[in-house]
Design an enzyme around this catalytic site. Structure first.
Site, mmCIF file in Angstrom:
data_model
loop_
_atom_site.group_PDB
_atom_site.id
_atom_site.type_symbol
_atom_site.label_atom_id
_atom_site.label_comp_id
_atom_site.label_asym_id
_atom_site.label_seq_id
_atom_site.Cartn_x
_atom_site.Cartn_y
_atom_site.Cartn_z
ATOM 1 N N LYS A 19 0.855 -1.108 -0.137
ATOM 2 C CA LYS A 19 0.019 0.055 0.105
ATOM 3 C C LYS A 19 1.167 1.055 0.110
ATOM 4 O O LYS A 19 2.141 1.391 0.127
ATOM 5 C CB LYS A 19 -1.002 0.313 1.281
ATOM 6 C CG LYS A 19 -0.326 0.087 3.044
ATOM 7 C CD LYS A 19 0.183 1.239 2.690
ATOM 8 C CE LYS A 19 1.099 0.919 4.369
ATOM 9 N NZ LYS A 19 1.665 2.313 4.400
ATOM 10 N N GLY A 106 7.539 0.893 4.563
ATOM 11 C CA GLY A 106 6.125 1.828 5.173
ATOM 12 C C GLY A 106 5.526 1.619 3.644
ATOM 13 O O GLY A 106 3.422 2.112 3.384
ATOM 14 N N ASP A 144 -2.330 -1.250 11.000
ATOM 15 C CA ASP A 144 -2.724 -0.932 9.134
ATOM 16 C C ASP A 144 -2.957 -2.110 9.320
ATOM 17 O O ASP A 144 -3.710 -2.321 7.577
ATOM 18 C CB ASP A 144 -1.156 -0.874 8.309
ATOM 19 C CG ASP A 144 -0.619 0.348 8.866
ATOM 20 O OD1 ASP A 144 -1.107 1.248 9.200
ATOM 21 O OD2 ASP A 144 0.474 0.631 8.066
#
Length: 291
Positions: A19, A106, A144
């Protein structure tokens, strides 16, 4: 370096997609130490791959070790055991991981692997948990994880768990991977981190996202990331994703992204992938459901 390919013993193979955080605003720090934030998630057609095979002895075995991560601490194993416990399922699983997403980048590698494990084992064990239950389990593993469980591009609030699906354009992204592991805890505990961004409404989101409040802190602490941003900004507006090391720029098509990629030095690994509002994982599960 990728781990060995997933063996034919795996009866179910599923992607764990990357993502991007197209924007990340930090609104404040909560009493529990976590931060209130607003972020915009979009998936990429670039992924780890997991393979699963059924065991009838209740054992969970991950056959692909990850450097520096003990077997029982791996989010994949923790996700499998959490689902097993929640569902009181007597079955187990052999699991293999073909690791392509960088750790500390990340782009969601560990969280995505955990979500794919939850959804993959629900399928393999033929459980009746719904998406809300799996997202709730996922939140216990990391902020997340729910967005990967739900598989739709989203505007997120809270610690990232309050999700509002959004429909975004689906450009091509060039993602560069500075060779450094960024510590999320270190970034969020930095005294210089902006913690007072005013909240915005989803309707006022800038097209393509916006700024990342963590970027100045990461740039200051990690010269490798700062140098990658300086380099890519010569060709395309570039920003950091999440609190990781990866930086990205968007393009209208793959050809233009590749033209810039070919101008990056060999010392800066990178990949090109299309942004997606529905994740690769959910498209694959839908395909399996039609068979």
């Amino acid at each position: 370096m990728s781990t060995p390919a997933i063996p034919s013993a795996a009866t179910l193979r599923l992607p764990a997609p990357a993502k991007l955080n197209l924007m990340l605003h930090i609104l404040g720090r909560r009493a529990d130490g976590y931060h209130e934030l607003q972020t915009l998630f979009q998936f990429l057609d670039f992924a780890d791959e997991l393979g699963f095979a059924l065991r009838d002895d209740g054992e969970i075995r991950l056959h692909s070790p990850v450097d520096g991560v003990p077997h029982d601490s791996n989010l994949i194993v923790r996700a499998a055991r959490l689902l097993q416990q929640h569902s009181q399922c007597p079955l187990g699983a052999d699991i293999w991981l073909d690791k392509r997403l960088p750790m500390g980048g990340g782009i969601g590698g560990g969280s995505s692997d955990a979500a794919t494990t939850l959804l993959g084992l629900k399928h393999l064990w033929q459980l009746h948990c719904d998406e809300d239950q799996l997202a709730e389990l996922g939140l216990r593993l990391g902020a997340d994880v729910p967005v990967f469980v739900r598989g739709r591009a989203a505007f997120a609030e809270g610690v990232g768990e309050k999700l509002q699906p959004v429909t975004l354009s689906e450009p091509w992204f060039l993602v560069a991977i500075p060779q450094v592991l960024v510590s999320t805890a270190e970034i969020f505990s930095d005294a210089e981190l902006t913690r007072d961004s005013p909240p915005i409404k989803v309707r006022s989101l800038p097209e393509g996202g916006g700024r990342n409040d963590c970027q100045p802190v990461v740039e200051k602490r990690y010269p490798e990331v700062r140098n990658a941003l300086i380099l890519m900004n010569k060709f395309v507006p570039t920003r950091l994703t999440g609190t990781g090391s990866c930086v990205f720029g968007s393009f209208p098509n793959e050809v233009e992204a590749d033209r810039v990629r070919r101008q990056l030095p060999g010392t800066l690994p990178s990949f090109i992938a299309q942004g997606r509002n529905i994740s690769m994982l959910h498209r694959k599960l839908e395909e399996l459901g039609r068979k």
